[in-house]
Design a protein around this motif. Sequence first.
Motif, mmCIF file in Angstrom:
data_model
loop_
_atom_site.group_PDB
_atom_site.id
_atom_site.type_symbol
_atom_site.label_atom_id
_atom_site.label_comp_id
_atom_site.label_asym_id
_atom_site.label_seq_id
_atom_site.Cartn_x
_atom_site.Cartn_y
_atom_site.Cartn_z
ATOM 1 N N ASN A 1 -25.523 -18.023 11.525
ATOM 2 C CA ASN A 1 -25.588 -17.400 10.422
ATOM 3 C C ASN A 1 -26.042 -15.870 10.540
ATOM 4 O O ASN A 1 -26.621 -15.300 9.843
ATOM 5 N N ARG A 2 -24.996 -15.496 11.495
ATOM 6 C CA ARG A 2 -25.478 -13.753 11.660
ATOM 7 C C ARG A 2 -24.601 -13.087 10.579
ATOM 8 O O ARG A 2 -23.605 -13.779 10.136
ATOM 9 N N PRO A 3 -25.139 -11.852 10.304
ATOM 10 C CA PRO A 3 -24.472 -11.061 9.301
ATOM 11 C C PRO A 3 -23.112 -10.850 9.771
ATOM 12 O O PRO A 3 -22.558 -10.779 11.078
ATOM 13 N N ILE A 4 -21.920 -10.868 8.841
ATOM 14 C CA ILE A 4 -20.588 -10.780 9.232
ATOM 15 C C ILE A 4 -20.227 -9.217 9.725
ATOM 16 O O ILE A 4 -19.463 -9.022 10.448
ATOM 17 N N TYR A 5 -20.983 -8.314 9.053
ATOM 18 C CA TYR A 5 -20.539 -6.854 9.602
ATOM 19 C C TYR A 5 -22.107 -6.079 9.010
ATOM 20 O O TYR A 5 -22.979 -6.666 8.349
#
Length: 317
Positions: free
Chosen positions: A298-302
Amino acid sequence: MDLISIIVPCYNEQEVLLKFYNEMKKVIKEMSDVKFELIFVDDGSKDKTLSILKKLSQKDKLVRFISFSRNFGKEAGMLAGLRAAKGDYVAIMDADLQDPPSLLPEMYELVRSGEYDCAATRRTTRKGEPPIRSFFARMFYRVINKMSDADIVDGARDFRLMCRKMVDAILSMQEYNRFSKGIFGWVGFRTKWLEYVNVERAAGETKWSFWKLFKYSMEGIMAFSTTPLYVSSIMGFIVCMIAFVLACFYAIKALIFGDPTAGFPTIICIMVFLGGVQLIGIGVVGMYLSKTYLETKNRPIYIVRETEEDYKDTSEE
Ligand code: UDP
Ligand code: MG
Protein backbone atom coordinates in the motif's frame (compact mmCIF):
# COMPACT_ATOMS: atom_id res chain seq x y z
CA MET A 1 11.11 30.52 14.60
CA ASP A 2 11.80 27.06 13.15
CA LEU A 3 11.65 23.98 15.31
CA ILE A 4 14.13 21.17 14.72
CA SER A 5 13.29 17.74 16.14
CA ILE A 6 16.24 15.49 16.81
CA ILE A 7 15.41 11.79 16.99
CA VAL A 8 17.85 9.58 18.86
CA PRO A 9 17.23 5.82 18.98
CA CYS A 10 18.99 4.38 22.04
CA TYR A 11 19.57 0.80 22.98
CA ASN A 12 21.77 0.20 26.04
CA GLU A 13 23.57 3.51 25.65
CA GLN A 14 24.16 4.46 29.31
CA GLU A 15 27.87 5.12 28.69
CA VAL A 16 27.40 7.71 25.97
CA LEU A 17 24.01 9.24 26.62
CA LEU A 18 25.19 12.12 28.78
CA LYS A 19 28.16 12.78 26.53
CA PHE A 20 25.80 12.98 23.60
CA TYR A 21 23.45 15.27 25.47
CA ASN A 22 26.28 17.65 26.40
CA GLU A 23 27.60 17.77 22.83
CA MET A 24 24.08 18.43 21.58
CA LYS A 25 23.62 21.22 24.10
CA LYS A 26 26.70 22.99 22.74
CA VAL A 27 25.28 22.91 19.21
CA ILE A 28 21.88 24.06 20.44
CA LYS A 29 23.49 27.04 22.16
CA GLU A 30 25.36 27.89 18.94
CA MET A 31 22.19 27.79 16.83
CA SER A 32 20.30 30.37 18.83
CA ASP A 33 17.95 31.29 15.95
CA VAL A 34 16.12 27.94 16.04
CA LYS A 35 14.19 25.98 18.62
CA PHE A 36 14.99 22.35 19.32
CA GLU A 37 13.34 19.27 20.73
CA LEU A 38 15.29 16.12 21.53
CA ILE A 39 13.27 12.92 21.22
CA PHE A 40 15.07 9.94 22.69
CA VAL A 41 13.58 6.56 21.84
CA ASP A 42 14.57 3.94 24.37
CA ASP A 43 14.41 0.68 22.46
CA GLY A 44 13.84 -1.62 25.42
CA SER A 45 17.27 -1.03 26.96
CA LYS A 46 18.32 -3.33 29.77
CA ASP A 47 20.72 -0.86 31.40
CA LYS A 48 20.23 2.57 32.97
CA THR A 49 19.35 4.31 29.69
CA LEU A 50 15.74 4.85 30.66
CA SER A 51 16.45 6.25 34.11
CA ILE A 52 19.02 8.66 32.60
CA LEU A 53 16.40 9.78 30.09
CA LYS A 54 13.80 10.29 32.81
CA LYS A 55 16.17 12.49 34.77
CA LEU A 56 17.14 14.47 31.69
CA SER A 57 13.53 15.11 30.73
CA GLN A 58 12.71 16.38 34.22
CA LYS A 59 15.68 18.70 34.21
CA ASP A 60 15.45 19.95 30.62
CA LYS A 61 12.14 20.60 28.89
CA LEU A 62 13.73 20.21 25.45
CA VAL A 63 14.08 16.51 26.18
CA ARG A 64 11.25 14.12 25.40
CA PHE A 65 11.44 10.37 25.49
CA ILE A 66 9.55 7.33 24.30
CA SER A 67 10.29 3.99 25.89
CA PHE A 68 9.45 0.67 24.22
CA SER A 69 8.18 -2.36 26.10
CA ARG A 70 10.99 -4.46 24.62
CA ASN A 71 13.70 -4.25 21.98
CA PHE A 72 12.00 -3.66 18.63
CA GLY A 73 15.06 -2.62 16.61
CA LYS A 74 16.39 0.69 15.36
CA GLU A 75 13.88 0.87 12.48
CA ALA A 76 10.98 0.83 14.92
CA GLY A 77 12.74 3.44 17.05
CA MET A 78 13.19 5.79 14.11
CA LEU A 79 9.54 5.38 13.09
CA ALA A 80 8.30 6.14 16.59
CA GLY A 81 10.50 9.23 16.65
CA LEU A 82 9.33 10.44 13.25
CA ARG A 83 5.71 10.03 14.30
CA ALA A 84 6.27 11.96 17.52
CA ALA A 85 8.32 14.77 15.97
CA LYS A 86 6.58 18.13 15.78
CA GLY A 87 9.43 20.01 14.12
CA ASP A 88 9.50 21.84 10.80
CA TYR A 89 12.76 19.97 10.29
CA VAL A 90 13.58 16.55 11.62
CA ALA A 91 16.99 14.97 12.09
CA ILE A 92 17.87 11.41 13.01
CA MET A 93 21.07 10.78 14.96
CA ASP A 94 22.80 7.89 16.69
CA ALA A 95 23.45 8.22 20.39
CA ASP A 96 27.08 7.10 20.13
CA LEU A 97 28.45 10.38 18.64
CA GLN A 98 29.35 8.61 15.41
CA ASP A 99 27.13 11.23 13.83
CA PRO A 100 28.88 14.50 14.70
CA PRO A 101 26.32 17.07 15.96
CA SER A 102 28.68 19.79 14.70
CA LEU A 103 27.40 19.08 11.17
CA LEU A 104 23.88 20.17 12.11
CA PRO A 105 24.26 23.92 11.43
CA GLU A 106 25.51 23.24 7.90
CA MET A 107 22.75 20.69 7.28
CA TYR A 108 20.11 23.09 8.52
CA GLU A 109 21.38 25.91 6.28
CA LEU A 110 21.29 23.63 3.24
CA VAL A 111 17.70 22.55 3.82
CA ARG A 112 16.37 25.89 5.01
CA SER A 113 17.61 27.67 1.89
CA GLY A 114 15.05 25.55 -0.01
CA GLU A 115 17.65 24.31 -2.44
CA TYR A 116 17.53 20.84 -0.90
CA ASP A 117 14.82 18.93 0.95
CA CYS A 118 17.21 16.78 2.84
CA ALA A 119 20.83 16.82 3.93
CA ALA A 120 22.16 13.30 4.39
CA THR A 121 25.54 11.99 5.35
CA ARG A 122 27.76 9.32 3.96
CA ARG A 123 30.96 8.05 5.38
CA THR A 124 33.82 7.73 2.97
CA THR A 125 35.85 5.11 4.80
CA ARG A 126 34.98 2.02 6.74
CA LYS A 127 37.94 2.38 9.05
CA GLY A 128 37.62 0.57 12.35
CA GLU A 129 35.39 -2.10 10.89
CA PRO A 130 36.38 -5.74 10.35
CA PRO A 131 37.46 -6.22 6.68
CA ILE A 132 35.04 -9.12 6.13
CA ARG A 133 32.17 -6.94 7.25
CA SER A 134 33.22 -4.16 4.84
CA PHE A 135 33.51 -6.67 2.01
CA PHE A 136 30.01 -8.04 2.52
CA ALA A 137 28.61 -4.56 2.96
CA ARG A 138 30.06 -3.49 -0.40
CA MET A 139 28.68 -6.62 -2.08
CA PHE A 140 25.27 -5.98 -0.58
CA TYR A 141 25.08 -2.45 -1.98
CA ARG A 142 26.15 -3.62 -5.40
CA VAL A 143 23.53 -6.39 -5.49
CA ILE A 144 20.63 -4.38 -4.12
CA ASN A 145 21.22 -1.47 -6.47
CA LYS A 146 21.06 -3.85 -9.43
CA MET A 147 17.81 -5.41 -8.22
CA SER A 148 15.89 -2.41 -6.96
CA ASP A 149 14.93 0.96 -8.35
CA ALA A 150 15.20 2.77 -5.03
CA ASP A 151 18.61 4.40 -4.93
CA ILE A 152 20.48 2.95 -1.96
CA VAL A 153 23.78 4.70 -1.37
CA ASP A 154 26.84 2.80 -0.13
CA GLY A 155 28.12 4.14 3.16
CA ALA A 156 24.99 6.22 3.77
CA ARG A 157 24.29 6.69 7.44
CA ASP A 158 20.89 7.22 8.96
CA PHE A 159 22.11 10.66 10.10
CA ARG A 160 20.06 13.14 8.06
CA LEU A 161 18.04 16.30 8.38
CA MET A 162 14.78 16.45 6.46
CA CYS A 163 12.08 18.99 5.77
CA ARG A 164 8.52 18.39 6.97
CA LYS A 165 7.28 17.34 3.50
CA MET A 166 9.80 14.56 3.28
CA VAL A 167 8.99 13.35 6.79
CA ASP A 168 5.30 13.22 5.90
CA ALA A 169 6.13 11.26 2.76
CA ILE A 170 8.12 8.76 4.81
CA LEU A 171 5.26 8.42 7.29
CA SER A 172 2.86 7.76 4.41
CA MET A 173 4.78 4.55 3.73
CA GLN A 174 2.77 2.23 5.95
CA GLU A 175 4.71 -0.97 5.34
CA TYR A 176 5.44 -3.26 8.25
CA ASN A 177 8.92 -4.39 7.22
CA ARG A 178 10.72 -1.08 7.20
CA PHE A 179 14.10 -0.72 5.58
CA SER A 180 14.80 2.97 6.05
CA LYS A 181 17.80 3.20 3.78
CA GLY A 182 15.47 2.09 0.99
CA ILE A 183 12.53 4.22 2.08
CA PHE A 184 14.65 7.41 2.13
CA GLY A 185 15.72 6.66 -1.43
CA TRP A 186 12.26 5.62 -2.57
CA VAL A 187 10.47 8.81 -1.54
CA GLY A 188 12.87 10.84 -3.68
CA PHE A 189 13.27 14.58 -2.92
CA ARG A 190 16.45 16.55 -3.46
CA THR A 191 19.16 15.23 -1.22
CA LYS A 192 22.51 16.82 -0.56
CA TRP A 193 25.15 14.29 0.45
CA LEU A 194 27.71 15.43 2.96
CA GLU A 195 30.74 13.24 3.32
CA TYR A 196 32.82 12.65 6.36
CA VAL A 197 35.42 10.24 7.60
CA ASN A 198 34.10 7.46 9.81
CA VAL A 199 34.24 8.31 13.50
CA GLU A 200 34.51 5.52 16.01
CA ARG A 201 31.97 5.05 18.75
CA ALA A 202 32.53 7.35 21.77
CA ALA A 203 31.92 4.51 24.25
CA GLY A 204 29.93 1.32 24.59
CA GLU A 205 29.65 -1.38 21.96
CA THR A 206 28.06 -1.71 18.55
CA LYS A 207 24.66 -3.37 18.70
CA TRP A 208 25.06 -5.04 15.33
CA SER A 209 26.42 -8.55 15.15
CA PHE A 210 27.33 -10.01 11.77
CA TRP A 211 24.23 -12.20 11.88
CA LYS A 212 21.98 -9.24 12.68
CA LEU A 213 23.49 -7.31 9.76
CA PHE A 214 22.98 -10.26 7.44
CA LYS A 215 19.33 -10.55 8.41
CA TYR A 216 18.96 -6.80 7.94
CA SER A 217 20.45 -6.95 4.45
CA MET A 218 18.11 -9.78 3.45
CA GLU A 219 15.23 -7.69 4.72
CA GLY A 220 16.45 -4.84 2.55
CA ILE A 221 16.51 -6.96 -0.56
CA MET A 222 13.08 -8.44 0.12
CA ALA A 223 11.53 -5.07 0.92
CA PHE A 224 12.82 -3.29 -2.17
CA SER A 225 13.10 -5.92 -4.84
CA THR A 226 10.90 -8.70 -6.18
CA THR A 227 13.57 -10.03 -8.52
CA PRO A 228 14.30 -13.16 -6.42
CA LEU A 229 10.67 -14.22 -6.92
CA TYR A 230 11.05 -14.72 -10.62
CA VAL A 231 14.66 -15.72 -10.88
CA SER A 232 13.39 -19.30 -11.21
CA SER A 233 11.60 -18.38 -14.45
CA ILE A 234 14.87 -17.32 -16.00
CA MET A 235 16.55 -20.47 -14.73
CA GLY A 236 13.70 -22.57 -16.12
CA PHE A 237 14.11 -20.98 -19.51
CA ILE A 238 17.84 -21.77 -19.49
CA VAL A 239 17.16 -25.39 -18.45
CA CYS A 240 14.64 -25.80 -21.30
CA MET A 241 17.27 -24.55 -23.74
CA ILE A 242 19.71 -27.10 -22.36
CA ALA A 243 17.14 -29.85 -22.85
CA PHE A 244 16.71 -28.76 -26.46
CA VAL A 245 20.47 -28.77 -27.11
CA LEU A 246 20.77 -32.20 -25.43
CA ALA A 247 17.99 -33.59 -27.63
CA CYS A 248 19.76 -32.35 -30.78
CA PHE A 249 23.07 -33.75 -29.53
CA TYR A 250 21.61 -37.21 -28.85
CA ALA A 251 19.72 -37.27 -32.15
CA ILE A 252 22.85 -36.48 -34.16
CA LYS A 253 24.90 -38.94 -32.10
CA ALA A 254 22.32 -41.69 -32.73
CA LEU A 255 22.33 -40.96 -36.47
CA ILE A 256 26.13 -41.23 -36.69
CA PHE A 257 27.01 -43.90 -34.12
CA GLY A 258 23.71 -45.71 -33.68
CA ASP A 259 21.77 -45.97 -30.41
CA PRO A 260 23.40 -48.50 -28.01
CA THR A 261 21.16 -47.86 -24.96
CA ALA A 262 17.72 -47.47 -26.43
CA GLY A 263 15.43 -45.01 -24.60
CA PHE A 264 18.06 -43.55 -22.27
CA PRO A 265 18.60 -40.24 -24.17
CA THR A 266 14.85 -39.74 -24.46
CA ILE A 267 14.39 -40.08 -20.71
CA ILE A 268 17.22 -37.62 -19.95
CA CYS A 269 15.85 -35.03 -22.38
CA ILE A 270 12.28 -35.33 -21.08
CA MET A 271 13.45 -35.04 -17.46
CA VAL A 272 15.53 -31.93 -18.10
CA PHE A 273 12.78 -30.36 -20.17
CA LEU A 274 10.10 -30.98 -17.55
CA GLY A 275 12.41 -29.60 -14.85
CA GLY A 276 12.69 -26.40 -16.89
CA VAL A 277 8.94 -26.17 -17.43
CA GLN A 278 8.36 -26.50 -13.68
CA LEU A 279 10.85 -23.76 -12.90
CA ILE A 280 9.14 -21.46 -15.40
CA GLY A 281 5.82 -22.26 -13.72
CA ILE A 282 7.19 -21.35 -10.29
CA GLY A 283 8.54 -18.11 -11.72
CA VAL A 284 5.14 -17.21 -13.18
CA VAL A 285 3.55 -17.75 -9.76
CA GLY A 286 6.34 -15.58 -8.35
CA MET A 287 5.49 -12.76 -10.76
CA TYR A 288 1.87 -12.72 -9.62
CA LEU A 289 2.97 -13.01 -6.01
CA SER A 290 5.30 -10.04 -6.45
CA LYS A 291 2.40 -7.94 -7.72
CA THR A 292 0.26 -8.97 -4.75
CA TYR A 293 3.18 -8.24 -2.44
CA LEU A 294 3.55 -4.73 -3.77
CA GLU A 295 -0.22 -4.12 -3.57
CA THR A 296 -0.35 -5.16 0.09
CA LYS A 297 2.44 -2.73 0.93
CA ASN A 298 0.00 0.00 0.00
CA ARG A 299 2.74 2.45 -0.83
CA PRO A 300 1.72 5.88 -2.12
CA ILE A 301 1.50 5.84 -5.90
CA TYR A 302 3.23 9.19 -6.17
CA ILE A 303 4.60 11.86 -3.86
CA VAL A 304 4.09 15.55 -4.60
CA ARG A 305 6.96 17.85 -3.82
CA GLU A 306 5.29 21.20 -4.45
CA THR A 307 2.24 22.79 -6.05
CA GLU A 308 1.23 26.40 -6.64
CA GLU A 309 -0.57 26.31 -3.25
CA ASP A 310 2.79 26.23 -1.50
CA TYR A 311 3.50 29.70 -2.84
CA LYS A 312 0.04 31.24 -2.31
CA ASP A 313 0.30 32.68 1.19
CA THR A 314 3.74 34.13 0.62
CA SER A 315 2.56 36.06 -2.47
CA GLU A 316 -0.53 37.40 -0.68
CA GLU A 317 1.47 38.86 2.17
N1 UDP B 1 19.88 0.95 18.26
C1 UDP B 1 18.56 0.80 18.64
N2 UDP B 1 18.02 -0.46 18.69
C2 UDP B 1 18.74 -1.58 18.38
C3 UDP B 1 20.09 -1.40 17.97
C4 UDP B 1 20.62 -0.13 17.93
O1 UDP B 1 17.87 1.78 18.91
O2 UDP B 1 18.21 -2.68 18.45
C5 UDP B 1 20.49 2.31 18.21
C6 UDP B 1 21.75 2.47 19.04
O3 UDP B 1 21.47 2.82 20.37
C7 UDP B 1 22.48 3.61 18.31
C8 UDP B 1 22.06 3.39 16.87
O4 UDP B 1 20.88 2.58 16.90
O5 UDP B 1 22.05 4.88 18.74
C9 UDP B 1 23.16 2.74 16.05
O6 UDP B 1 23.61 1.58 16.66
P1 UDP B 1 25.14 1.17 16.68
O7 UDP B 1 25.98 2.36 17.01
O8 UDP B 1 25.27 -0.01 17.59
O9 UDP B 1 25.38 0.72 15.18
P2 UDP B 1 26.66 1.06 14.28
O10 UDP B 1 26.94 2.53 14.42
O11 UDP B 1 27.76 0.23 14.81
O12 UDP B 1 26.23 0.67 12.89
MG1 MG C 1 27.28 3.50 16.03
